[in-house]
Design a protein around this motif. Structure first.
Motif, PDB file in Angstrom:
ATOM      1  N   ARG A 131       2.581   1.876 -11.565  1.00  0.00           N
ATOM      2  CA  ARG A 131       1.195   1.912 -10.719  1.00  0.00           C
ATOM      3  C   ARG A 131       1.468   1.328  -9.544  1.00  0.00           C
ATOM      4  O   ARG A 131       1.124   1.275  -8.321  1.00  0.00           O
ATOM      5  CB  ARG A 131       0.098   1.649 -11.632  1.00  0.00           C
ATOM      6  CG  ARG A 131      -0.072   2.759 -12.957  1.00  0.00           C
ATOM      7  CD  ARG A 131      -0.353   4.228 -12.301  1.00  0.00           C
ATOM      8  NE  ARG A 131      -0.606   5.021 -13.085  1.00  0.00           N
ATOM      9  CZ  ARG A 131      -1.919   5.520 -13.742  1.00  0.00           C
ATOM     10  NH1 ARG A 131      -2.831   4.871 -13.215  1.00  0.00           N
ATOM     11  NH2 ARG A 131      -2.039   6.389 -14.398  1.00  0.00           N
ATOM     12  N   ILE A 132       1.993   0.031  -9.807  1.00  0.00           N
ATOM     13  CA  ILE A 132       2.272  -0.926  -8.564  1.00  0.00           C
ATOM     14  C   ILE A 132       3.267  -0.516  -7.464  1.00  0.00           C
ATOM     15  O   ILE A 132       2.943  -0.532  -6.307  1.00  0.00           O
ATOM     16  CB  ILE A 132       2.698  -2.385  -9.204  1.00  0.00           C
ATOM     17  CG1 ILE A 132       1.566  -2.913  -9.851  1.00  0.00           C
ATOM     18  CG2 ILE A 132       3.043  -3.206  -7.838  1.00  0.00           C
ATOM     19  CD1 ILE A 132       1.748  -4.537 -10.602  1.00  0.00           C
ATOM     20  N   LEU A 133       4.358   0.132  -7.875  1.00  0.00           N
ATOM     21  CA  LEU A 133       5.384   0.663  -7.301  1.00  0.00           C
ATOM     22  C   LEU A 133       4.731   1.962  -6.264  1.00  0.00           C
ATOM     23  O   LEU A 133       5.078   2.286  -5.310  1.00  0.00           O
ATOM     24  CB  LEU A 133       6.347   1.262  -7.927  1.00  0.00           C
ATOM     25  CG  LEU A 133       7.461   0.222  -8.479  1.00  0.00           C
ATOM     26  CD1 LEU A 133       8.469   0.567  -9.387  1.00  0.00           C
ATOM     27  CD2 LEU A 133       8.091  -0.597  -7.414  1.00  0.00           C
ATOM     28  N   LEU A 134       3.894   2.602  -7.055  1.00  0.00           N
ATOM     29  CA  LEU A 134       3.182   4.051  -6.538  1.00  0.00           C
ATOM     30  C   LEU A 134       2.147   3.121  -5.072  1.00  0.00           C
ATOM     31  O   LEU A 134       1.838   4.222  -4.286  1.00  0.00           O
ATOM     32  CB  LEU A 134       2.360   4.600  -7.279  1.00  0.00           C
ATOM     33  CG  LEU A 134       3.374   5.560  -8.165  1.00  0.00           C
ATOM     34  CD1 LEU A 134       2.523   6.176  -9.453  1.00  0.00           C
ATOM     35  CD2 LEU A 134       3.786   6.824  -7.311  1.00  0.00           C
ATOM     36  N   GLY A 135       1.649   2.185  -5.192  1.00  0.00           N
ATOM     37  CA  GLY A 135       0.849   1.609  -4.306  1.00  0.00           C
ATOM     38  C   GLY A 135       1.288   1.410  -3.032  1.00  0.00           C
ATOM     39  O   GLY A 135       2.468   1.080  -2.764  1.00  0.00           O
TER      40      GLY A 135
END
Length: 422
Positions: free
Chosen positions: A123-127
């Motif tokens: 999820r952080i990488l998708l940010g």
């Protein structure tokens, strides 16, 4: 003419929105390179892929090479708080076999990225990539255009064209299947059950004190292997996001143990089809049955697990890793070097790929290297460290399992010399 000097902007199409593909997208975007990521899952929650991931010093450096500062800040804030008391190995009667120290050259600090929760990590990488990642896009095939560019075609009839097509679509890569027919990771014969064991519930249910604060490995006399690895968040993900990046939505997550159970397919007592058809509850029942003769403090560990967070996978490995034909179709991550999770290095290797490939493609974009030469440079380094990572993973798998079909995988124990274009 070097790519990037043509009329069209230099563009990279990435197939697969996993950890490696997303890390690459961040790195390319930071360098001003146009990139699009296509993921077959309909959403970030499309499938279960595991839980706790160890981040090595090399993996942490690769992440720092690739990610924007705000992503790194949230990742560090939600990474594991190391408070476990080393690592211990036991037999099935809970007799300690050895307890080595876990050495890490990095000093403990709030900025250290030591281990992460895979779902939170993704999820952080998708940010920051909301306009880059397209979900629900199943890759079908690619076509080479007359000018050297590559067009990716998808099952819904859409397509996208770029100067480079990156295969970041995992162990069962459809890009690799077209580019390198027959090049499939070998089945190691081991079937692994992953499960999430909520820590608070396990403590309330009486999890043995000796298992609460460390990495625990249990090797049964029957060859079955159990791993228990704690994930204690430095900060709860929603709280960290609210403080550091309010626009980033992170789901609540409580501290847990990653539970792992390994069994060889010859000892399943089921066909593979029957085994992989088991529900989460069925898989936990399978483990509890296989460990019923173990020490009382061991045999009930998976009784604390969440059935809805339990799934099984076959272990596979690419042995040895060989470079692909240098050109516009490039492999990254499990698509080019599948490895068992026993070494805890698969994710680290994928983000190292992202760092190395992005640096190579930046040189192409600047006109400093032709694309084939840049790919050769990337692959020379990648083949070396990927084979070393697989070697480590296989050695640990052999130690922890009585049977691992390494010979049938074609593994020789030798690291090949990367092939160069002549």
């Amino acid at each position: 003419m070097a790519a990037g000097t043509s009329k069209d902007p230099f563009r990279v199409v990435v197939i697969g929105g996993g950890l490696g593909g997303l890390s690459l997208a961040h790195a390319l975007r930071r360098a001003g390179i146009e990139v699009a990521v296509y993921e077959r899952d309909p959403s970030p929650r499309g499938r279960q892929q595991g839980y706790r991931l160890r981040i090595s010093p090399e993996g942490e450096q690769a992440l720092r090479d690739c990610l924007p500062e705000r992503n790194l800040r949230v990742l560090a804030a939600t990474s594991a708080l190391r408070r476990e008391n080393g690592m211990s190995a036991y037999d099935q009667d809970l007799v300690e076999q050895w307890a080595p120290a876990i050495e890490d050259p990095r000093p403990d600090s709030p900025e250290k990225i030591d281990a992460v929760d895979r779902v939170t990590f993704r999820r952080i990488l998708l940010g920051g990539l909301e306009d880059v990642v397209r979900f629900g896009k199943k890759f079908d095939h690619y076509r080479r255009e007359s000018g050297g560019r590559i067009t990716a075609h998808f099952a819904d009839g859409t397509s996208d064209t770029g100067d480079v097509l990156v295969a970041a679509d995992g162990t069962h890569s459809r890009v690799r299947a077209q580019s390198r027919p027959g090049d499939e990771p070998a089945d190691l014969g081991v079937r692994t059950i992953f499960s999430r064991i909520p820590m608070d519930q396990a403590f309330r249910d009486g999890l043995a004190e000796v298992l609460r604060d460390r990495f625990t490995y249990v090797i049964g006399s029957d060859g079955h292997h159990v791993g228990l690895m704690p994930m204690v968040f430095r900060n709860r993900p929603p709280e960290a996001a609210a403080r550091l990046w309010p626009e980033l939505a992170l789901e609540p997550a409580d501290d847990y143990f990653l539970g792992v159970f390994n069994v060889h397919r010859e000892e399943l007592g089921l066909t593979d089809d029957e085994f992989f058809a088991l529900s989460g509850a069925g898989l936990l029942e399978f483990i509890l049955g296989r460990t019923s003769a173990w020490h009382p403090d061991l045999r009930g560990v998976f009784g604390h697990a969440d059935p809805d967070a339990t799934f099984a996978v076959p272990l596979r490995a690419t042995t040895p890793v060989r470079p692909w034909e240098p050109g516009a179709v490039v492999g990254l991550g499990d698509a080019v070097h599948t490895m068992p999770p026993s070494g805890g290095v698969g994710a680290n290797t994928a983000v190292r790929d992202a760092s190395g490939l992005s640096q190579a493609l930046v040189k192409v974009r600047r006109g400093e290297l032709e694309l084939p030469d840049a790919v050769i440079r990337y692959q020379d380094a990648m083949v070396q460290y990927a084979n070393e990572s697989i070697e480590l993973s296989l050695r640990i798998a052999q130690w922890s399992m009585r049977k691992v079909d390494i010979e049938s995988a074609g593994h020789t124990g030798n690291t090949p010399t990367p092939a160069r274009r002549t």
